[in-house]
Design a protein around this motif. Sequence first.
Motif, PDB file in Angstrom:
ATOM      1  N   VAL A  93       0.861  -1.188   0.000  1.00  0.00           N
ATOM      2  CA  VAL A  93       0.000   0.000   0.000  1.00  0.00           C
ATOM      3  C   VAL A  93       0.896   1.237   0.000  1.00  0.00           C
ATOM      4  N   GLU A  94       0.294   2.410  -0.202  1.00  0.00           N
ATOM      5  CA  GLU A  94       1.120   3.615  -0.175  1.00  0.00           C
ATOM      6  C   GLU A  94       1.527   3.949   1.259  1.00  0.00           C
ATOM      7  N   GLU A  95       2.700   4.602   1.364  1.00  0.00           N
ATOM      8  CA  GLU A  95       3.217   5.058   2.651  1.00  0.00           C
ATOM      9  C   GLU A  95       3.514   6.544   2.529  1.00  0.00           C
ATOM     10  N   THR A  96       3.084   7.305   3.532  1.00  0.00           N
ATOM     11  CA  THR A  96       3.268   8.752   3.519  1.00  0.00           C
ATOM     12  C   THR A  96       4.134   9.175   4.694  1.00  0.00           C
ATOM     13  N   PHE A  97       5.113  10.048   4.428  1.00  0.00           N
ATOM     14  CA  PHE A  97       5.948  10.674   5.456  1.00  0.00           C
ATOM     15  C   PHE A  97       5.600  12.156   5.473  1.00  0.00           C
ATOM     16  N   PHE A  98       5.304  12.693   6.660  1.00  0.00           N
ATOM     17  CA  PHE A  98       4.968  14.111   6.830  1.00  0.00           C
ATOM     18  C   PHE A  98       5.852  14.647   7.951  1.00  0.00           C
ATOM     19  N   VAL A  99       6.786  15.541   7.614  1.00  0.00           N
ATOM     20  CA  VAL A  99       7.771  16.022   8.577  1.00  0.00           C
ATOM     21  C   VAL A  99       7.142  17.028   9.534  1.00  0.00           C
ATOM     22  N   LEU A 100       7.329  16.782  10.832  1.00  0.00           N
ATOM     23  CA  LEU A 100       6.825  17.663  11.880  1.00  0.00           C
ATOM     24  C   LEU A 100       7.910  18.607  12.394  1.00  0.00           C
ATOM     25  N   LYS A 101       9.142  18.083  12.510  1.00  0.00           N
ATOM     26  CA  LYS A 101      10.252  18.881  13.029  1.00  0.00           C
ATOM     27  C   LYS A 101      11.555  18.306  12.495  1.00  0.00           C
ATOM     28  N   GLY A 102      12.431  19.166  11.987  1.00  0.00           N
ATOM     29  CA  GLY A 102      13.723  18.732  11.484  1.00  0.00           C
ATOM     30  C   GLY A 102      13.719  18.545   9.980  1.00  0.00           C
ATOM     31  N   HIS A 103      14.719  17.797   9.494  1.00  0.00           N
ATOM     32  CA  HIS A 103      14.890  17.541   8.067  1.00  0.00           C
ATOM     33  C   HIS A 103      15.049  16.045   7.826  1.00  0.00           C
ATOM     34  N   LEU A 104      14.422  15.585   6.767  1.00  0.00           N
ATOM     35  CA  LEU A 104      14.437  14.175   6.407  1.00  0.00           C
ATOM     36  C   LEU A 104      14.803  14.060   4.938  1.00  0.00           C
ATOM     37  N   ASP A 105      15.774  13.223   4.626  1.00  0.00           N
ATOM     38  CA  ASP A 105      16.118  12.945   3.234  1.00  0.00           C
ATOM     39  C   ASP A 105      15.376  11.682   2.819  1.00  0.00           C
ATOM     40  N   ASN A 138      18.395  10.499   7.962  1.00  0.00           N
ATOM     41  CA  ASN A 138      18.551  11.792   8.617  1.00  0.00           C
ATOM     42  C   ASN A 138      20.023  12.163   8.509  1.00  0.00           C
ATOM     43  N   THR A 139      20.351  12.976   7.529  1.00  0.00           N
ATOM     44  CA  THR A 139      21.734  13.411   7.333  1.00  0.00           C
ATOM     45  C   THR A 139      21.971  14.793   7.947  1.00  0.00           C
ATOM     46  N   SER A 140      20.990  15.288   8.687  1.00  0.00           N
ATOM     47  CA  SER A 140      21.136  16.602   9.318  1.00  0.00           C
ATOM     48  C   SER A 140      21.867  16.458  10.658  1.00  0.00           C
ATOM     49  N   LEU A 141      22.001  17.562  11.372  1.00  0.00           N
ATOM     50  CA  LEU A 141      22.676  17.563  12.667  1.00  0.00           C
ATOM     51  C   LEU A 141      21.704  17.478  13.838  1.00  0.00           C
ATOM     52  N   GLU A 142      20.412  17.451  13.545  1.00  0.00           N
ATOM     53  CA  GLU A 142      19.365  17.433  14.576  1.00  0.00           C
ATOM     54  C   GLU A 142      18.451  16.230  14.387  1.00  0.00           C
ATOM     55  N   PRO A 143      17.815  15.753  15.461  1.00  0.00           N
ATOM     56  CA  PRO A 143      16.812  14.686  15.300  1.00  0.00           C
ATOM     57  C   PRO A 143      15.658  15.160  14.415  1.00  0.00           C
ATOM     58  N   VAL A 144      14.985  14.233  13.788  1.00  0.00           N
ATOM     59  CA  VAL A 144      13.804  14.543  12.990  1.00  0.00           C
ATOM     60  C   VAL A 144      12.613  13.783  13.569  1.00  0.00           C
ATOM     61  N   TRP A 145      11.480  14.447  13.622  1.00  0.00           N
ATOM     62  CA  TRP A 145      10.203  13.861  14.011  1.00  0.00           C
ATOM     63  C   TRP A 145       9.304  13.925  12.783  1.00  0.00           C
ATOM     64  N   PHE A 146       8.711  12.798  12.411  1.00  0.00           N
ATOM     65  CA  PHE A 146       7.781  12.834  11.284  1.00  0.00           C
ATOM     66  C   PHE A 146       6.680  11.793  11.460  1.00  0.00           C
ATOM     67  N   GLN A 147       5.590  12.086  10.810  1.00  0.00           N
ATOM     68  CA  GLN A 147       4.409  11.231  10.835  1.00  0.00           C
ATOM     69  C   GLN A 147       4.511  10.235   9.687  1.00  0.00           C
ATOM     70  N   VAL A 148       4.115   8.990   9.950  1.00  0.00           N
ATOM     71  CA  VAL A 148       4.077   7.941   8.932  1.00  0.00           C
ATOM     72  C   VAL A 148       2.664   7.374   8.886  1.00  0.00           C
ATOM     73  N   MET A 149       2.111   7.312   7.683  1.00  0.00           N
ATOM     74  CA  MET A 149       0.802   6.694   7.485  1.00  0.00           C
ATOM     75  C   MET A 149       0.934   5.615   6.423  1.00  0.00           C
ATOM     76  N   LEU A 150       0.311   4.480   6.676  1.00  0.00           N
ATOM     77  CA  LEU A 150       0.213   3.406   5.690  1.00  0.00           C
ATOM     78  C   LEU A 150      -1.253   3.218   5.337  1.00  0.00           C
TER      79      LEU A 150
END
Length: 176
Positions: A93-105, A138-150
Amino acid sequence: MAVARHPRPPELVDTSIEDIMEQYVARFKDRIPDWEAFEDAKIEGWKRAQHRFIGAGGSGKHGDMNAIPPRAHTLSIMYVEPGQGNAPHTHEVEETFFVLKGHLDAFVEDEEGNRITTRLGKWDCITCPPGVIHGYDNTSLEPVWFQVMLGRGIPETMGYADDELYERRDAHLKSN
């Protein structure tokens, strides 16, 4: 008087609104970070914590008693330290990433190993269609928080692109 214009599902027909509110609210303070939600999460470079809100997440674990019962989708919040990510994989199924805080590659790749990566920041989103190899780092210098939906209430265990990980993709289910 209010009139419900759509019927409730059969299992909720005689359920009080108090019971519905109790069963269908999930608070972050009650989430227990699951650092072993996925088989690849045991490997340095792919360590991360899943906080389940609706259903099983995408891990194949179906027993989080604090999570809202799933119907058509799952919802989790992921916490990923710098230098961590996840293994390339697919879902049915599709998977969605939605960034709440930080940066995600986030990346998608083909079966020849060609990869395209995009950097997502706060409030950015990507949806990965079924069968498309994808993942994140996460190639940034800070933690990332993100939402995942399947897109399924109880999704199949992720299909790792790596043969060795794919062979043991359900091992984390036995450690509960």
